[in-house]
Design an enzyme around this catalytic site. Structure first.
Site, mmCIF file in Angstrom:
data_model
loop_
_atom_site.group_PDB
_atom_site.id
_atom_site.type_symbol
_atom_site.label_atom_id
_atom_site.label_comp_id
_atom_site.label_asym_id
_atom_site.label_seq_id
_atom_site.Cartn_x
_atom_site.Cartn_y
_atom_site.Cartn_z
ATOM 1 N N SER A 37 -8.369 -53.951 44.782
ATOM 2 C CA SER A 37 -9.134 -55.106 45.254
ATOM 3 C C SER A 37 -10.602 -54.756 45.512
ATOM 4 C CB SER A 37 -8.498 -55.679 46.511
ATOM 5 O OG SER A 37 -8.547 -54.710 47.533
ATOM 6 N N HIS A 38 -10.935 -53.479 45.613
ATOM 7 C CA HIS A 38 -12.334 -53.064 45.740
ATOM 8 C C HIS A 38 -12.821 -52.316 44.501
ATOM 9 C CE1 HIS A 38 -11.617 -53.790 50.110
ATOM 10 N NE2 HIS A 38 -12.814 -54.299 49.997
ATOM 11 N N GLU A 53 -4.894 -61.087 49.855
ATOM 12 C CA GLU A 53 -3.432 -61.023 49.843
ATOM 13 C C GLU A 53 -2.827 -62.434 49.908
ATOM 14 O OE1 GLU A 53 -0.184 -58.759 49.418
ATOM 15 O OE2 GLU A 53 -2.214 -57.934 49.589
#
Lengths: 339, 339
Positions: B47-48, B188
């Site tokens: 996610s990063h 999420e």
């Protein structure tokens, strides 16, 4: 129903001083300790109130604390002041380190007070609150005896590791929080045991590392951290900052003082202070006012702002005095006469 | 099953640089941003990872970040260095502030880097890890846009407010953790929505402030903090330290960049660095070794030591490269050619 005894704050103060001096604490230690337990009693933090004088006396009898120790202040670095409590209580060490910490924080913007070799039984919030009353932002932490298993583990390794934070408010008492990184305090488990109540899920493991709601099994096993892996991470940080970074013991390297004298109750404490003036100069007032908007936002939702409950209790105690169980009062009165 | 594309770390690096420079980022910004997203991709923090390049490009298009900004470093106090990112990405501001922060921490024992007016999209752990690789203990935090209600409240007020910590290890990669103070990341919730799955209890509220397990209702409502009142308290601390203390915005004062250009994506970041050598002198090595005993204690219980998973992923990526969804790869390739 438990009978209670009401004491004025002055009477509570004198009771603390008398008990401690009678058991060999120096006048300086007696004053530092009494200041903390009376503040906790006043704010209705009963578990850190006058009740803790019993601990102090018990620990002296076990040889777990030196009641006459003279803390040694060392200028460790431009941003670090070190106070060796030399086996004494942490509170006098804090009082000795507070002024140099404040000076260093104001000069540099940020500074640390490292307390070593201290017997620690008190709440951390009175210390950070005292710093915030001087206009500083403060953060304190200390490892305690290992009662807590890491999330995903099975046995005690971490202390209940409290963390406290204070923020100065322009028109009132500082914003302060202080919480243990265990799901609940160990004392809470003991209270459930005495009352014959079950624990909530997620608080504790038994001695086989299995989840339990039985307080007796929990006392033989381990507490769990709050917040699972995240709470565990925070607890590890507290062990490291208030342990190896300041050259002191971690939770698993300490034990309560005991009758056989082989406990190792002493450990360290880490206190960070930040000076908003050094960060913001002439704009400090305007920016601190922004924090008030955040606090109002919390309260406007009906959510609890940390320390609100304590501040209400404080106002009540200042007007009406404090109330403690009669049995505790009588025990303390006996202690100031006992050998 | 999603098709994937495998890239060597060099290829991933070149892809990042090409996309960012094509969209007007200066060479310095492109390098700082690519370093962070490739590190996240390498450690399988998807996610990063490279995925975030889409955000960078979107934000430039919306005018939410200045891709050519030159950060301005100011020596604010002996223990405080300030970097004004001037509307640019936070990562270059960190790189400019890192050296003065390190010098101040070594000279004083403790120092703070305050970053202001930055667009922030990246994980904090690469920054604290970089400081720990220089032998420092580091703690970083930043407020993000207000998606989180305080425990006991009903509406968004707090950011997801990540906190990251790193501790140097004598014989290996630093101990590092990095977590959001929301119960889960907002991403999420979005993933659950796309997959048609319900949320766990305790993650979110709907727009009437009632608990919900419906991801769509949660996106219109609020996330909850991890750990109830304790997590809320920690999140408030992050708002204060990385907001008013450094003269910058809190979560509720920011919004994502958007097409109409009225978002306020910029805010601050607070980074604390501590030098074990200044605290411990010649004994530093011996005390740092004690921390290893704690880490071994965690692992011996089968509990997860934060960053273990990332380090395994890192070793894998260094040997085999990284793997990203083919669709994302094609989108990024298109972006390095698009106007």
């Amino acid at each position: 129903m438990t009978e209670h005894t009401r004491l004025s704050l002055d009477e509570a103060w004198q009771l603390g001083i008398d008990v401690l001096e009678h058991h060999g604490f120096s006048a300086d230690h007696a004053a530092a300790i009494t200041r903390s337990v009376v503040a906790a009693q006043r704010d209705e933090c009963h578990s850190h109130g006058l009740y803790r004088l019993l601990d102090c006396v018990r620990t002296v009898r076990f040889g777990g604390v030196d009641p006459q120790s003279v803390p040694e202040v060392r200028d460790q670095a431009p941003g670090v002041v070190n106070v060796d409590a030399r086996g004494g209580n942490s509170l006098l060490a804090f009082e000795k380190g507070r002024q140099p910490l404040t000076e260093k924080a104001c000069a540099n913007g940020v500074a640390v007070l490292a307390i070593n070799n201290a017997f620690q039984f008190s709440a951390l919030w009175p210390e950070v609150e005292a710093l915030a009353e001087q206009g500083l932002v403060a953060l304190a932490m200390t490892p305690s005896h290992a009662y807590v298993a890491p999330a995903g583990g099975h046995s005690p390794l971490l202390g209940t590791n409290p963390i406290a934070f204070a923020w100065p408010r322009p028109d009132g008492l500082p914003f302060v929080f202080d919480f243990a990184t265990s799901a609940v305090a160990r004392g809470e488990i003991e209270l459930h045991r005495r009352a014959g109540n079950s624990l909530a899920e997620g608080w504790a493991l038994d001695d086989a590392g299995q989840p339990t709601t039985d307080p007796t099994a929990a006392l033989a096993g381990a507490l769990l951290p709050f917040g699972g892996h995240k709470g565990t991470a925070l607890s590890l940080m507290i062990e490291l900052l208030a342990g190896p970074l300041i050259g002191d013991r971690m939770g698993h390297q300490t034990q309560p003082a005991n009758a056989s004298g082989d406990g190792k109750p002493q450990h360290g404490e880490f206190i960070l202070a930040l000076d908003p003036q050094a960060f913001l100069g002439a704009d400090a007032g305007r920016h601190l006012q922004q924090a008030e908007v955040l606090f109002e936002g919390v309260m406007a939702q009906g959510a609890r702002l940390p320390s609100q409950r304590r501040h209400r209790a404080r106002a009540r105690s200042q007007a009406e005095g404090v109330s403690i169980p009669k049995e505790l009062y009588e025990e303390l009165v006996k202690l100031k006469e006992a050998a």
